[in-house]
Design a protein around this motif. Structure first.
Motif, mmCIF file in Angstrom:
data_model
loop_
_atom_site.group_PDB
_atom_site.id
_atom_site.type_symbol
_atom_site.label_atom_id
_atom_site.label_comp_id
_atom_site.label_asym_id
_atom_site.label_seq_id
_atom_site.Cartn_x
_atom_site.Cartn_y
_atom_site.Cartn_z
ATOM 1 N N CYS A 143 -12.718 5.401 -6.186
ATOM 2 C CA CYS A 143 -14.051 5.662 -6.739
ATOM 3 C C CYS A 143 -13.877 6.104 -8.190
ATOM 4 O O CYS A 143 -12.767 6.394 -8.623
ATOM 5 C CB CYS A 143 -14.810 6.716 -5.935
ATOM 6 N N GLU A 173 -18.461 -0.065 -9.141
ATOM 7 C CA GLU A 173 -18.181 0.943 -8.107
ATOM 8 C C GLU A 173 -17.950 0.274 -6.757
ATOM 9 O O GLU A 173 -17.112 0.730 -5.967
ATOM 10 C CB GLU A 173 -19.336 1.939 -8.001
ATOM 11 N N ILE A 201 -14.770 1.029 -4.473
ATOM 12 C CA ILE A 201 -14.906 1.655 -3.158
ATOM 13 C C ILE A 201 -14.376 0.732 -2.069
ATOM 14 O O ILE A 201 -13.725 1.187 -1.118
ATOM 15 C CB ILE A 201 -16.373 2.071 -2.903
ATOM 16 N N PHE A 245 -17.020 3.730 2.696
ATOM 17 C CA PHE A 245 -16.390 4.652 1.754
ATOM 18 C C PHE A 245 -14.886 4.742 1.968
ATOM 19 O O PHE A 245 -14.145 5.122 1.070
ATOM 20 C CB PHE A 245 -17.028 6.043 1.880
ATOM 21 N N ILE A 259 -23.004 5.205 -6.587
ATOM 22 C CA ILE A 259 -22.242 5.354 -5.343
ATOM 23 C C ILE A 259 -23.178 5.409 -4.141
ATOM 24 O O ILE A 259 -22.909 4.816 -3.090
ATOM 25 C CB ILE A 259 -21.341 6.603 -5.410
ATOM 26 N N GLU A 316 -23.336 7.936 -11.937
ATOM 27 C CA GLU A 316 -22.351 7.530 -10.933
ATOM 28 C C GLU A 316 -22.784 7.939 -9.524
ATOM 29 O O GLU A 316 -22.510 7.253 -8.536
ATOM 30 C CB GLU A 316 -20.965 8.103 -11.252
#
Length: 330
Positions: A69, A60, A64, A261, A251, A247
């Motif tokens: 994502c 991830e 990102i 992000f 994240i 997830e």
């Protein structure tokens, strides 16, 4: 000596020092509320619980930073665990089970990248599609029931320890070091930062964002499949209902760790601290008997804090760039 100190100061930059302080604060708080929290057994349990989230967070983080994502991991880990358990139950050797499961995980990653690159779906929508598909397939291939694992080689993976620490923890640490090195020190890693920072400029510089996307999603697919194998071996079964919201945790850890992000910013050292903070917090809530539904609220609050911190960091970066531009024009 000076070079070593400089490297240490780079690793423990302002944001990471805050994270480290937050981890220490969480440990002190929950140790006061429950003396068993700060025990060797529990600290190892925290690392063990963090290992699966950590594997997913590695992939991830790449996505990102690359301004993408993936919402598939929880479903893909559950599907991989059920697939591995089902193959083992049919008498397939454990080595072949690993190979087949990893291949399927890689194929899922490529499928996600295909939807984004070729069908032009947004990453959020494309991976939401896969999330539903592979959670459903996890239930279908086992008729909704957990698949028990009898293969001793398979079970041994989840039970094995090296100097008292579970193999899955060592696996997370080794992969974080490897993928952290790739991200920080290789041309491919620099390409991810470039694509995440400005895709159009990266394309003009001769980079191929589509190819980079395929590689990043392939990597996360492999990591999820590996996580599914490790998790199912630890549980002695493939469970189709497992790892819901995995997830979400990954994240949260990545953004807590300083990965922007909006893309283009972050590193694996920060991600490692974000994972430790998240899992120390989650374990603490459980140990002081916070009701499960309030734990969801607390985790949502932690993600809100992470996103707010990300917004503040982004605003500060933009101000710094603006000031630098003004100085250059003087």
């Amino acid at each position: 000596m000076g070079t070593g100190n400089k490297k240490l100061s780079d690793i423990l930059s302002g944001g990471k020092l805050i994270l480290l302080g937050a981890i220490i604060g969480v440990v002190i708080l929950f140790s006061l509320l429950n003396p068993n929290y700060f025990s060797t057994a529990n600290l190892i349990n925290i690392l063990l619980a963090a290992s699966l989230t950590g594997l997913v967070a590695i992939g991830e983080a790449y996505l990102i930073i690359g301004s993408l994502c993936d919402l598939t991991p929880g479903s893909l880990v559950a599907f991989s665990g059920v697939l591995g358990a089902t193959l083992a139950a049919k008498g397939i050797p454990f080595g072949a089970v690993i190979l087949i499961t990893l291949t399927v995980g890689a194929a899922v990653g490529l499928f996600n990248a295909f939807m984004i690159n070729e069908i032009k779906l947004e990453a959020f929508i494309a991976t939401l599609v896969s999330q539903a598909i592979f959670r459903g397939l996890a239930y279908i291939i086992c008729s909704g029931k957990p698949v028990s694992i009898k293969n001793q080689s398979y079970i041994a993976l989840g039970q094995a320890r090296i100097i008292g620490i579970p193999v899955s923890v060592w696996l997370m640490i080794i992969l974080m070091v490897i993928f952290g090195f790739i991200l920080a020190k290789t041309k491919f890693g620099r390409s991810i930062y470039a694509v995440g920072g400005n895709k159009a400029a990266a394309r003009l510089a001769g980079l191929n964002p589509k190819r980079i996307n395929y590689v990043m999603f392939l990597m996360l697919g492999l990591l999820c499949a590996l996580g599914g194998i490790v998790f199912s071996s630890r549980m002695h079964s493939g469970q189709p209902a497992a790892n819901i919201n995995l997830e979400f945790d990954a994240i949260t850890a990545v953004v807590l760790g300083g990965v922007a992000f909006s893309g283009g910013v972050g590193d694996m050292a920060g991600v490692a601290l974000g994972i430790l903070l998240l899992q120390a917090f989650n374990t603490g809530l459980t140990m002081v008997n916070v009701p499960a539904f309030w734990q969801y609220v607390a985790r949502g609050g932690l993600l809100l804090i992470a996103l707010t911190s990300d917004f503040i960091r982004k605003r500060n970066r933009e101000r710094a760039l603006l000031e630098a531009g003004k100085k250059a024009l003087r």
